[in-house]
Motif scaffolding. Structure first.
Motif, mmCIF file in Angstrom:
data_model
loop_
_atom_site.group_PDB
_atom_site.id
_atom_site.type_symbol
_atom_site.label_atom_id
_atom_site.label_comp_id
_atom_site.label_asym_id
_atom_site.label_seq_id
_atom_site.Cartn_x
_atom_site.Cartn_y
_atom_site.Cartn_z
ATOM 1 N N TYR A 97 -57.162 136.582 42.170
ATOM 2 C CA TYR A 97 -56.753 138.200 42.546
ATOM 3 C C TYR A 97 -56.089 138.442 41.223
ATOM 4 C CZ TYR A 97 -57.863 137.774 47.224
ATOM 5 O OH TYR A 97 -58.376 137.514 48.673
ATOM 6 N N LYS A 138 -60.064 141.658 43.088
ATOM 7 C CA LYS A 138 -60.212 140.403 43.241
ATOM 8 C C LYS A 138 -61.401 140.061 42.682
ATOM 9 C CE LYS A 138 -61.481 136.898 46.643
ATOM 10 N NZ LYS A 138 -61.527 136.441 48.061
ATOM 11 N N THR A 161 -55.423 143.751 51.112
ATOM 12 C CA THR A 161 -54.223 143.031 50.838
ATOM 13 C C THR A 161 -52.834 143.787 51.503
ATOM 14 O OG1 THR A 161 -53.489 143.566 48.832
ATOM 15 C CG2 THR A 161 -55.227 141.847 48.773
ATOM 16 N N LEU A 198 -51.097 133.832 48.277
ATOM 17 C CA LEU A 198 -52.296 134.060 48.847
ATOM 18 C C LEU A 198 -53.421 133.189 48.738
ATOM 19 C CD1 LEU A 198 -54.008 136.267 50.722
ATOM 20 C CD2 LEU A 198 -54.356 137.385 48.516
#
Length: 107
Positions: free
Chosen positions: A29, A52, A67, A96
């Motif tokens: 990311y 991403k 997100t 994440l």
């Protein structure tokens, strides 16, 4: 001055209309910060997208509006506020990534 931690790529704005783009990367990311040309210094603003990366070896990426950080393009009007967001985003991306490693493979 914009933060340099996790800076992956700096380039001219890919739209061809001037300005700069900074790409930051933390694992898969990151974020894209665009600053277009402005008539006055007081009008400076940054447009930020959560992204991403599609490949671990290239700069290919897709915009990611799924997100908890952002579901749309964000705008920042000072470097200070942008830097604060970038620091928080780096922490979020680390968390994440850890969570995604816990998920079973979808193959």
């Amino acid at each position: 001055m914009i933060i340099q931690d996790n800076l992956f790529l700096t380039r001219a704005n890919p739209s061809g209309q001037g300005g700069f783009q900074f790409l930051y990367r933390v694992n898969d990311y990151g974020l894209s910060a665009l600053s277009g040309p402005q008539e006055e210094i007081s009008m400076i603003h940054w447009e930020v997208e959560i992204i991403k990366f599609t490949d671990s070896k290239t700069a290919g990426f897709e915009t990611c509006h799924t997100t908890e950080l952002a579901n749309k393009t964000l705008k920042f009007y000072t470097d200070k506020s942008l830097n604060e967001f970038i620091q928080k985003a780096f922490q979020y991306f680390e968390e994440l990534n850890s969570l995604e490693k816990m998920l079973p493979d979808e193959t």
